[in-house]
Design a protein around this motif. Structure first.
Motif, PDB file in Angstrom:
ATOM      1  N   GLU A 193      -6.588   8.990   1.958  1.00 19.53           N
ATOM      2  CA  GLU A 193      -6.193   8.647   3.328  1.00 19.53           C
ATOM      3  C   GLU A 193      -5.589   9.847   4.053  1.00 19.53           C
ATOM      4  O   GLU A 193      -5.867  10.069   5.239  1.00 19.53           O
ATOM      5  N   GLU A 228      -7.282  10.890   7.317  1.00 16.06           N
ATOM      6  CA  GLU A 228      -6.581  10.430   8.514  1.00 16.06           C
ATOM      7  C   GLU A 228      -5.332  11.248   8.855  1.00 16.06           C
ATOM      8  O   GLU A 228      -4.712  11.018   9.893  1.00 16.06           O
ATOM      9  N   GLY A 250      -2.378   5.578   4.886  1.00 22.43           N
ATOM     10  CA  GLY A 250      -2.780   4.442   5.694  1.00 22.43           C
ATOM     11  C   GLY A 250      -2.429   3.097   5.080  1.00 22.43           C
ATOM     12  O   GLY A 250      -1.445   2.971   4.337  1.00 22.43           O
ATOM     13  N   ASP A 251      -3.266   2.116   5.333  1.00 25.05           N
ATOM     14  CA  ASP A 251      -2.966   0.737   4.947  1.00 25.05           C
ATOM     15  C   ASP A 251      -3.052   0.496   3.447  1.00 25.05           C
ATOM     16  O   ASP A 251      -2.412  -0.409   2.920  1.00 25.05           O
ATOM     17  N   TYR A 252      -3.847   1.273   2.733  1.00 22.51           N
ATOM     18  CA  TYR A 252      -4.121   0.965   1.335  1.00 22.51           C
ATOM     19  C   TYR A 252      -3.503   1.943   0.337  1.00 22.51           C
ATOM     20  O   TYR A 252      -3.463   1.665  -0.857  1.00 22.51           O
ATOM     21  N   SER A 311      -0.610   0.359  -1.459  1.00 23.24           N
ATOM     22  CA  SER A 311      -0.730  -1.102  -1.519  1.00 23.24           C
ATOM     23  C   SER A 311      -1.357  -1.531  -2.834  1.00 23.24           C
ATOM     24  O   SER A 311      -1.800  -0.708  -3.635  1.00 23.24           O
ATOM     25  N   THR A 316     -11.467  -4.838  -1.542  1.00 17.82           N
ATOM     26  CA  THR A 316     -10.935  -4.539  -0.212  1.00 17.82           C
ATOM     27  C   THR A 316     -11.066  -3.059   0.120  1.00 17.82           C
ATOM     28  O   THR A 316     -11.406  -2.696   1.249  1.00 17.82           O
TER      29      THR A 316
END
Length: 468
Positions: free
Chosen positions: A263, A267, A271-273, A276, A282
Motif C-alpha cells: 500500500e 498509494e 491503506g485500508d488493509y 487489518s 477481500t
C-alpha cells in the motif's frame, strides 16, 4: 373563698420539672439506642454477606471445575451444597438451583440466608435477610484458540536464544496437551516471523501477480533450476513447501510482502488493509519475489494454522529455522490472521478460527528478541514500507503501524501477551502491544521456559474464573 389545698400541690408539681426532663430523656434515648443497635446488626449482616459471597464463590468454582457437558442439575447442586455446609457458619443458607448458560459457558448460583439480630429484636425484627449471586466460567466447555507468534530472526540463533525458545514453546504445548479437560478444546497456531511471514505453497491461491512477477514464482515451484547444486532441496512438514539450504542459510519458499508495504508503494501511505485482518478473498497478497530487493534469504518457515494436533505442533516447533531481520508489524498481523473469524475456513479447517463469543477465549502470545528493523536503504535490501521514509525514521513509522494493529486486535476481543527476550528488544512498544502491563514479560535464555510456563498457567487459569 378560701384556696383549695390541692392548688399549692399542683403548682409545686408544675414548677418542679426535673422528673419530666428525665422521662423525656429516657423516651428519646430509646429510639437512639435502637438506631445504634440496628447499625450494629446491619454491620454484622454486611460482614456475613461478605463471608457468604466468599463461600459461594468457592462453591461455584468447585462445581465449575468438576462440570462436564450436560451434567445433571442435581450433581452440580451436590458439589455446591457440600462446600456450603462444610462452612458451619452457613448451615441455614439456602442455595438456589444452579443455572448453566445455554451455551454452557457459565455457571451461576444464588444463595440467601438470614443473619439473627441482637438489638433489632426489641423492634420485633428477628433477622436481616442477605443474598448473593456468584458466577464462574466453565473450563470444560470453553474453547481456546492461541496464536504463538515467534521471532525467528537471525539474532535468535546468533545470540544462542533459539534452542531455549524451542524448548520453552514445546513445554507450553505440553501444558495444554497433557490437560485432559482442555486438550480437546484447545487449538494453537505457530506463526514464525522475521522480515516476512510465510503462507506455504498450500495457499498459493491467496496470491496475485504484481510488479511484473507471477503470483507463484518459478523459484518456488522449481527451486533447483534457480539454485546451484551446493543447495539441498527439502520440504517443510506440510510436504509441499520447499526449502533450499546450505549449512548456513535457508531459502524457504512461500513468503509474502506485507500488505502495508504494498500500500505504501502504491498509494504513499498505509491503506485500508495494511494493518487489518481482511481475508485473502477481500485483499489478495503479493509474493515476496515481486520485490527484487526483499532479500529471499529473509523468509522464515511457514505458518502453522490453528490445530489441535499437538504432535504436529511440536514437530513444527522442532523444525523451525532462524534467518532474516525483524519486522514486528508483520508478525503481529500474521498472528491476527490465524485468530480472526474473518479467516474462518480459509486455512482449511472450516470451524477455525471460531466466531468471537463468550465460549471462545482467543489469545496471542507474541515473542521477540529485537526491535523494528526495516530495510530503508534503496541501494541495498529494501522494504517498500520505507518508500516514503528512506531513513531510520521508517522504523518509527512501522512501529506505529504495529501498535495500530495491536489496538485493533485487542478491540476485537483477543487477549495479547508479549514477551521481550533480550535487553536489546523494544521493551516500551512490546509492552504497549500487550493487553496490560500484567500481560508483559521479560525473559532470558535461562528464564524463558519459566515465562512460557507462567503464561500457559495464566491462560489455563483464566478458563476457571469468577465472572460475577
Amino acid at each position: 373563698m378560701p384556696m383549695s389545698p390541692r392548688l399549692p400541690l399542683l403548682s409545686h408539681l408544675i414548677e418542679n420539672r426535673d422528673g419530666a426532663v428525665a422521662i423525656i430523656v429516657i423516651l428519646a434515648a430509646v429510639p437512639m439506642l435502637l438506631a445504634v443497635g440496628a447499625s450494629i446488626d446491619y454491620i454484622r449482616a454486611y460482614n456475613s454477606r461478605t463471608e457468604l459471597q466468599s463461600a459461594a464463590d468457592s462453591a461455584v468454582l468447585a462445581a465449575a471445575a468438576k462440570y462436564k457437558s450436560g451434567m445433571p442439575e442435581a450433581t452440580i447442586a451436590k458439589t455446591i451444597n457440600a462446600f456450603l455446609s462444610a462452612n458451619g457458619k452457613f448451615e441455614t443458607a439456602v442455595a438456589g438451583k444452579p443455572e448453566v448458560a445455554s451455551d454452557e459457558s457459565e455457571l451461576c448460583l444464588d444463595v440467601t440466608d438470614g443473619v439473627p439480630t441482637t438489638f433489632m429484636k426489641l423492634a420485633n425484627i428477628q433477622s436481616v435477610p442477605i443474598g448473593i449471586r456468584s458466577c464462574a466460567a466453565l473450563p470444560g466447555v470453553k474453547q481456546l484458540e492461541i496464536a504463538l507468534v515467534l521471532d525467528v530472526s537471525s539474532s535468535m540463533i546468533e545470540e544462542n536464544r533459539f534452542t531455549p525458545m524451542q524448548t520453552a514453546v514445546a513445554g507450553f504445548l505440553q501444558a495444554f496437551s497433557s490437560n485432559s479437560s482442555l486438550v480437546d478444546k484447545t487449538k494453537i497456531s505457530i506463526v514464525p516471523f522475521s522480515s516476512r511471514v510465510n503462507f506455504g505453497l498450500a495457499n498459493t491461491g491467496w496470491l496475485k501477480s504484481y510488479n511484473g512477477a507471477a503470483a507463484v514464482p518459478k523459484r518456488w515451484t522449481d527451486p533447483q533450476s534457480v539454485y546451484s547444486s551446493s543447495y539441498k532441496l527439502s520440504y517443510w512438514i506440510d510436504g509441499v513447501t520447499p526449502v533450499m539450504a546450505t549449512t548456513k542459510n535457508y531459502y524457504w519458499m512461500g513468503c509474502i510482502e506485507p500488505r502495508a508495504d504494498v500500500e505504501v508503494r502504491d498509494e504513499g501511505a498505509i491503506g485500508d488493509y495494511g494493518m487489518s485482518d481482511a481475508s485473502p478473498d477481500t485483499a489478495a497478497f503479493v509474493p515476496m519475489d515481486a520485490n527484487p530487493k526483499s532479500g529471499t534469504s529473509f523468509c522464515p518457515p511457514p505458518v502453522t494454522p490453528l490445530t489441535g494436533d499437538f504432535a504436529y505442533l511440536k514437530k513444527a516447533v522442532a523444525n523451525l529455522t532462524s534467518e532474516g531481520s525483524t519486522r514486528l508489524d508483520a508478525g503481529v498481523v500474521a498472528g491476527w490472521y490465524t485468530l480472526s473469524p474473518k479467516w474462518q475456513g480459509v486455512w482449511g479447517d472450516q470451524s477455525s478460527p471460531a466466531p468471537v463469543s463468550d465460549s471462545v477465549h482467543k489469545v496471542m502470545v507474541f515473542m521477540t528478541d529485537g526491535e523494528m528493523n526495516t530495510k530503508y536503504n534503496p541501494n541495498d535490501k529494501f522494504d517498500w514500507i520505507c518508500s516514503q521514509t528512506q531513513s531510520s525514521a521508517c522504523n518509527t513509522f512501522a512501529t506505529s503501524a504495529m501498535l495500530t494493529a495491536c489496538t485493533a486486535i485487542k478491540k476485537s476481543g483477543i487477549e495479547i501477551y508479549t514477551l521481550s527476550y533480550s535487553a536489546d528488544a523494544d521493551v516500551v512498544n512490546i509492552r504497549n502491544c500487550a493487553t496490560n502491563t500484567a500481560h508483559f514479560f521479560t525473559a532470558s535464555p535461562a528464564t524463558i521456559k519459566t515465562v512460557y510456563e507462567t503464561i500457559a498457567a495464566a491462560i489455563r487459569g483464566d478458563t476457571l474464573r469468577l465472572t460475577q
